[in-house]
Design a protein around this motif. Structure first.
Motif, mmCIF file in Angstrom:
data_model
loop_
_atom_site.group_PDB
_atom_site.id
_atom_site.type_symbol
_atom_site.label_atom_id
_atom_site.label_comp_id
_atom_site.label_asym_id
_atom_site.label_seq_id
_atom_site.Cartn_x
_atom_site.Cartn_y
_atom_site.Cartn_z
ATOM 1 N N ARG A 110 0.829 -1.205 0.000
ATOM 2 C CA ARG A 110 0.000 0.000 0.000
ATOM 3 C C ARG A 110 0.867 1.260 0.000
ATOM 4 N NH1 ARG A 110 -5.165 1.686 1.031
ATOM 5 N NH2 ARG A 110 -5.892 -0.424 1.502
ATOM 6 N N ASN A 111 1.932 1.254 0.762
ATOM 7 C CA ASN A 111 2.805 2.427 0.800
ATOM 8 C C ASN A 111 3.449 2.680 -0.559
ATOM 9 O OD1 ASN A 111 2.136 2.579 3.453
ATOM 10 N ND2 ASN A 111 4.177 2.159 4.265
ATOM 11 N N ARG A 112 3.862 1.610 -1.248
ATOM 12 C CA ARG A 112 4.467 1.789 -2.571
ATOM 13 C C ARG A 112 3.453 2.352 -3.559
ATOM 14 N NH1 ARG A 112 6.557 -3.291 -1.237
ATOM 15 N NH2 ARG A 112 5.274 -4.367 -2.800
ATOM 16 N N VAL A 113 2.193 1.892 -3.440
ATOM 17 C CA VAL A 113 1.149 2.429 -4.316
ATOM 18 C C VAL A 113 0.949 3.909 -4.042
ATOM 19 C CG1 VAL A 113 -1.345 2.377 -4.769
ATOM 20 C CG2 VAL A 113 -0.048 0.238 -4.690
ATOM 21 N N ARG A 114 0.899 4.283 -2.762
ATOM 22 C CA ARG A 114 0.653 5.683 -2.398
ATOM 23 C C ARG A 114 1.838 6.574 -2.750
ATOM 24 N NH1 ARG A 114 -0.127 4.898 2.422
ATOM 25 N NH2 ARG A 114 1.861 5.522 3.321
ATOM 26 N N LEU A 115 3.063 6.091 -2.491
ATOM 27 C CA LEU A 115 4.247 6.935 -2.643
ATOM 28 C C LEU A 115 4.813 6.932 -4.070
ATOM 29 C CD1 LEU A 115 6.087 5.911 0.655
ATOM 30 C CD2 LEU A 115 4.752 7.987 0.254
ATOM 31 N N ASP A 116 4.586 5.847 -4.807
ATOM 32 C CA ASP A 116 5.218 5.716 -6.124
ATOM 33 C C ASP A 116 4.219 5.629 -7.278
ATOM 34 O OD1 ASP A 116 7.730 5.669 -4.861
ATOM 35 O OD2 ASP A 116 7.614 3.499 -4.575
ATOM 36 N N VAL A 117 3.248 4.713 -7.162
ATOM 37 C CA VAL A 117 2.369 4.434 -8.309
ATOM 38 C C VAL A 117 1.394 5.578 -8.561
ATOM 39 C CG1 VAL A 117 0.706 2.831 -9.301
ATOM 40 C CG2 VAL A 117 2.578 1.953 -7.891
ATOM 41 N N LEU A 118 0.705 6.039 -7.519
ATOM 42 C CA LEU A 118 -0.265 7.124 -7.720
ATOM 43 C C LEU A 118 0.400 8.412 -8.214
ATOM 44 C CD1 LEU A 118 -2.807 6.612 -4.805
ATOM 45 C CD2 LEU A 118 -3.341 6.755 -7.240
ATOM 46 N N PRO A 119 1.531 8.841 -7.631
ATOM 47 C CA PRO A 119 2.194 10.041 -8.171
ATOM 48 C C PRO A 119 2.594 9.877 -9.642
ATOM 49 C CG PRO A 119 3.007 9.579 -5.972
ATOM 50 C CD PRO A 119 2.173 8.409 -6.365
ATOM 51 N N PHE A 120 3.005 8.676 -10.032
ATOM 52 C CA PHE A 120 3.353 8.441 -11.433
ATOM 53 C C PHE A 120 2.120 8.581 -12.325
ATOM 54 C CE2 PHE A 120 3.665 5.493 -15.023
ATOM 55 C CZ PHE A 120 4.799 5.985 -15.660
ATOM 56 N N LEU A 121 1.003 8.016 -11.923
ATOM 57 C CA LEU A 121 -0.225 8.094 -12.722
ATOM 58 C C LEU A 121 -0.772 9.513 -12.783
ATOM 59 C CD1 LEU A 121 -2.038 4.815 -11.586
ATOM 60 C CD2 LEU A 121 -0.788 5.224 -13.725
ATOM 61 N N GLU A 122 -0.507 10.301 -11.766
ATOM 62 C CA GLU A 122 -0.979 11.691 -11.762
ATOM 63 C C GLU A 122 -0.351 12.521 -12.877
ATOM 64 O OE1 GLU A 122 -0.135 12.987 -7.826
ATOM 65 O OE2 GLU A 122 -1.994 12.150 -6.969
ATOM 66 N N LYS A 123 0.787 12.058 -13.414
ATOM 67 C CA LYS A 123 1.391 12.750 -14.545
ATOM 68 C C LYS A 123 0.485 12.667 -15.771
ATOM 69 C CE LYS A 123 6.082 11.581 -12.967
ATOM 70 N NZ LYS A 123 7.329 10.822 -13.315
ATOM 71 N N TYR A 124 -0.309 11.593 -15.863
ATOM 72 C CA TYR A 124 -1.187 11.394 -17.013
ATOM 73 C C TYR A 124 -2.629 11.804 -16.707
ATOM 74 C CZ TYR A 124 2.812 8.662 -18.517
ATOM 75 O OH TYR A 124 4.081 8.274 -18.868
ATOM 76 N N ASN A 125 -2.980 11.768 -15.440
ATOM 77 C CA ASN A 125 -4.311 12.210 -15.014
ATOM 78 C C ASN A 125 -4.169 12.818 -13.626
ATOM 79 O OD1 ASN A 125 -6.936 12.634 -14.208
ATOM 80 N ND2 ASN A 125 -7.602 10.513 -14.456
ATOM 81 N N PRO A 126 -4.123 14.147 -13.528
ATOM 82 C CA PRO A 126 -3.944 14.784 -12.213
ATOM 83 C C PRO A 126 -5.061 14.449 -11.233
ATOM 84 C CG PRO A 126 -3.583 16.347 -14.012
ATOM 85 C CD PRO A 126 -4.157 15.116 -14.627
ATOM 86 N N ASN A 127 -6.205 14.012 -11.755
ATOM 87 C CA ASN A 127 -7.343 13.675 -10.889
ATOM 88 C C ASN A 127 -7.526 12.161 -10.768
ATOM 89 O OD1 ASN A 127 -8.114 16.459 -10.517
ATOM 90 N ND2 ASN A 127 -8.921 16.409 -12.605
ATOM 91 N N ILE A 128 -6.427 11.417 -10.849
ATOM 92 C CA ILE A 128 -6.520 9.959 -10.850
ATOM 93 C C ILE A 128 -7.201 9.432 -9.584
ATOM 94 C CG2 ILE A 128 -4.198 9.722 -9.868
ATOM 95 C CD1 ILE A 128 -5.953 7.292 -12.304
ATOM 96 N N ALA A 129 -6.939 10.046 -8.430
ATOM 97 C CA ALA A 129 -7.552 9.581 -7.180
ATOM 98 C C ALA A 129 -9.072 9.732 -7.249
ATOM 99 C CB ALA A 129 -6.992 10.339 -5.986
ATOM 100 N N ASP A 130 -9.544 10.891 -7.752
ATOM 101 C CA ASP A 130 -10.992 11.082 -7.886
ATOM 102 C C ASP A 130 -11.580 10.079 -8.872
ATOM 103 O OD1 ASP A 130 -10.860 13.207 -6.133
ATOM 104 O OD2 ASP A 130 -10.735 14.725 -7.710
ATOM 105 N N SER A 131 -10.851 9.783 -9.947
ATOM 106 C CA SER A 131 -11.335 8.821 -10.938
ATOM 107 C C SER A 131 -11.470 7.431 -10.326
ATOM 108 C CB SER A 131 -10.384 8.771 -12.138
ATOM 109 O OG SER A 131 -10.330 10.019 -12.799
ATOM 110 N N LEU A 132 -10.521 7.043 -9.493
ATOM 111 C CA LEU A 132 -10.571 5.715 -8.857
ATOM 112 C C LEU A 132 -11.712 5.630 -7.850
ATOM 113 C CD1 LEU A 132 -6.738 5.170 -8.378
ATOM 114 C CD2 LEU A 132 -8.250 3.852 -9.896
ATOM 115 N N VAL A 133 -11.938 6.715 -7.119
ATOM 116 C CA VAL A 133 -13.068 6.731 -6.180
ATOM 117 C C VAL A 133 -14.382 6.635 -6.942
ATOM 118 C CG1 VAL A 133 -14.307 8.140 -4.483
ATOM 119 C CG2 VAL A 133 -11.813 7.976 -4.382
#
Length: 489
Positions: free
Chosen positions: A202-225
Motif C-alpha cells: 500500500r505504501n508503494r502504491v501511495r508513494l510511487d504508483v499514484l504520483p506516477f499516474l498523476e502525470k497522465y491524469n492529475p485527478n486519478i484519485a478522484d477517478s478511482l473513487v
C-alpha cells in the motif's frame, strides 16, 4: 471547519450510517484522519442523538513512541469528555507465533478489540476513518492484482460484521480536508513513520504508483473513487439478480446446493459467474478469496454439451459435480456411509418407511389377475409379481458393488451400476435408491427404474404380490388408513 461537519452529517443521513440513539465506537489511532473523525462525530453527537466513545490499539511495534500516541488519544478524549478504551498488544510476538504478515496480524488484533469494546458497551456501529485517498489506493491495489467488479467496488461505506455495522463516514473526503480540519480546530495529532516505508505494498502504491499516474491524469484519485462507486452500484445490482435466480432455481442437496444445468446456461455470462460465486459463498467462509479462475473453470465445464458426469475441486473444501443435467455443490467431507441402509420385510401386507430415501414401500397381496384399471407403468410407481414364486422375507437395501438384476428380454443379468448409468441416474441419488430383494437373493425391483424378470404375473397366477413405492411427498393418510394405521384430522 463547519463544511466537513455538514458533509459528514449529510453523508451519514443519506447512507444511513447511523440512527438516532446509536452508540458508536470510533477507532482512533491518533493520526489526523481518526482524530478528525472523532472530533466531527463529537460535534454531531447532540444534533444526531449519538453516543460516542473511542477505542485505541497499541500494536506494540514502536515501543515508547506508540505509548505516547496512546496517551495523546486518552488526553484528546479526556478533553472532550468521551470514554476511551485502550489496549496494548504484543503483535510482533503474535506474528512469530502465527506466521501471519504484520499488517494482517495487526488488523486481526485491532478489529477483535474494536468488536470487544462494541459488545461491552452495547454499541451498534464501529466508525473507521478511511477516506477517499485510502479508497483510491485500495481500488488501484486491487486493480493491479486483477480484481473484478466486486474488488473494484473498494471499501463499503457500511458493512455488517458480526453483530455490528462498520461505517466509514469519510469515504468521500480527501485527506487534505481532514488535515485542514485538524489545523482549524486546533487539534494535535501523531504521524506514523511506518507510513513512509516502502516495504508495504500500500505504501508503494501511495508513494510511487499514484504520483506516477498523476502525470497522465492529475485527478486519478478522484477517478478511482468514482470507479469504486460505479462498481459498487453495479455489483449490488448483479448480486441482487443472482440472489433472485438462486431463490428461484437452486434447491437443497444434502449439505450443499443443486441447480439445473440449463437454468445456469440460460443466464447472461455475468450472472452465471455471480450465481456460481454466490453458491460458493454460501458454503465457505473464505468469501473474499474466491478467484475468477475457479469460478470460470466451473462455468466452462458446465457449458460442455455432452451429457456426462464430472467432479471439480472448487477449493475451500467444496466440490462441484455435474450429474448429467444437474450441477451440485457439496462439502468434500459429506459422503454416504460406507454401509448401505438395510431393512427386512416379513409380512405380506403393510408398509415400510425407509428413512434414508425418504419414502415407503407399500405391500399388498391380491387374488387373481389384475384388472386393466389396476395396471400402472411397470418399473415406476409399482410392480406386480406372482406371489407364490416370491419367498419372504424381502430385503430393502441400498446398492452394493456387484449388484445385478435379471432383466426381461435379456439372456442373463445386468449390473445395477450399468442400469443407473444408462438411465442417467445422478451419482448422488444412486446410494439413496432402494433395491428390493426376495429371500433367495434375487433382485425384484428398483422403484422408479425397472422390475426384474423374476416371478412374472401370468395366466396361471393365483395371487399377486403388488409392491408400490411412495416418495415422501406422496405419503399420506390414504395409505395409512387402508393399512390400518391412524391419521390426524
Amino acid at each position: 471547519m463547519e463544511e466537513l461537519v455538514r458533509r459528514t452529517r449529510d453523508t451519514g443521513r443519506r447512507e444511513e450510517l447511523w440512527l438516532p440513539g446509536d452508540k458508536i465506537v470510533v477507532a482512533v489511532s491518533g493520526g489526523p484522519d481518526s482524530t478528525a473523525l472523532l472530533h466531527v462525530l463529537y460535534a454531531l453527537a447532540s444534533e444526531e442523538s449519538l453516543h460516542i466513545l473511542a477505542a485505541h490499539v497499541d500494536h506494540g511495534f514502536r515501543g515508547a513512541e506508540s505509548a505516547r500516541e496512546a496517551e495523546a488519544v486518552r488526553s484528546l478524549c479526556g478533553g472532550l469528555g468521551i470514554p476511551c478504551e485502550t489496549v496494548l498488544f504484543d503483535v510482533p510476538a503474535y506474528i512469530r507465533e502465527t506466521g501471519m504478515n504484520p499488517q494482517a496480524a495487526a488488523r486481526e488484533k485491532r478489529y477483535g478489540f474494536l468488536h470487544e469494546v462494541a459488545e461491552r458497551y452495547g454499541a451498534a456501529r464501529i466508525a473507521l476513518a478511511h477516506h477517499a485517498d485510502d479508497q483510491a489506493e485500495t481500488v488501484l491495489m486491487r486493480l493491479l492484482r486483477g480484481a473484478g467488479a466486486t474488488g473494484l467496488s473498494g471499501m463499503a461505506a457500511k458493512r455488517r460484521e458480526r453483530n455490528v455495522e462498520l461505517i466509514r463516514p469519510f469515504l468521500r473526503m480527501n485527506k487534505a480536508d481532514l488535515i485542514a480540519y485538524c489545523r482549524m480546530a486546533g487539534l494535535t495529532y501523531c504521524t506514523d513513520p511506518s507510513n513512509e516505508k516502502r516495504g508495504y505494498f500500500r505504501n508503494r502504491v501511495r508513494l510511487d504508483v499514484l504520483p506516477f499516474l498523476e502525470k497522465y491524469n492529475p485527478n486519478i484519485a478522484d477517478s478511482l473513487v468514482r470507479l469504486a462507486e460505479i462498481s459498487a452500484a453495479e455489483n449490488d445490482y448483479l448480486d441482487g439478480a443472482a440472489e433472485d435466480v438462486f431463490r428461484a432455481a437452486a434447491r437443497r442437496a444434502g449439505d450443499g446446493w443443486a441447480i439445473g444445468r440449463q437454468a445456469l446456461l440460460d443466464l447472461p455470462v455475468a450472472l452465471q459467474r455471480r450465481l456460481i460465486k454466490l453458491i460458493l459463498n454460501y458454503l465457505t467462509l473464505e468469501k473474499e478469496s474466491i478467484s475468477f479462475e475457479r469460478i470460470e473453470r466451473i462455468r466452462q465445464a458446465a457449458i460442455e454439451p455432452a451429457p456426462t458426469t464430472w467432479s471439480i475441486d472448487a477449493g475451500y473444501g467444496i466440490r462441484c459435480l455435474r450429474e448429467y443435467e444437474t450441477l451440485r455443490w457439496t462439502r468434500e467431507g459429506a459422503k454416504p456411509d460406507d454401509e448401505p441402509f438395510f431393512y427386512t420385510v416379513r409380512e405380506t401386507k403393510g408398509w415400510l418407511f425407509v428413512a434414508e430415501t425418504p419414502g415407503e414401500l407399500v405391500i399388498r397381496v391380491r387374488d387373481g389377475r389384475p384388472r386393466e384399471s389396476e395396471r400402472l407403468a411397470e418399473g415406476r410407481a409399482s410392480a406386480e409379481f406372482d406371489a407364490d414364486q416370491v419367498p419372504f422375507p424381502l430385503t430393502v437395501r441400498g446398492r452394493r458393488p456387484g449388484d445385478r438384476m435379471s432383466v426381461m428380454g435379456l439372456n442373463g443379468t445386468k449390473k445395477v451400476q450399468d442400469m443407473f448409468v444408462d438411465a442417467k441416474i445422478a451419482p448422488s441419488v444412486r446410494d439413496r435408491l432402494p433395491l428390493i430383494w426376495d429371500a433367495e437373493g434375487r433382485l425384484l425391483w428398483i422403484p422408479g427404474l425397472r422390475r426384474s424378470s423374476v416371478a412374472p404375473v401370468t395366466a396361471a397366477t393365483q395371487r399377486r404380490l403388488r409392491l408400490e413405492w411412495k416418495e415422501a411427498s406422496a405419503r399420506g393418510g390414504e395409505a395409512m388408513a387402508e393399512l390400518g394405521g391412524e391419521t390426524d384430522d
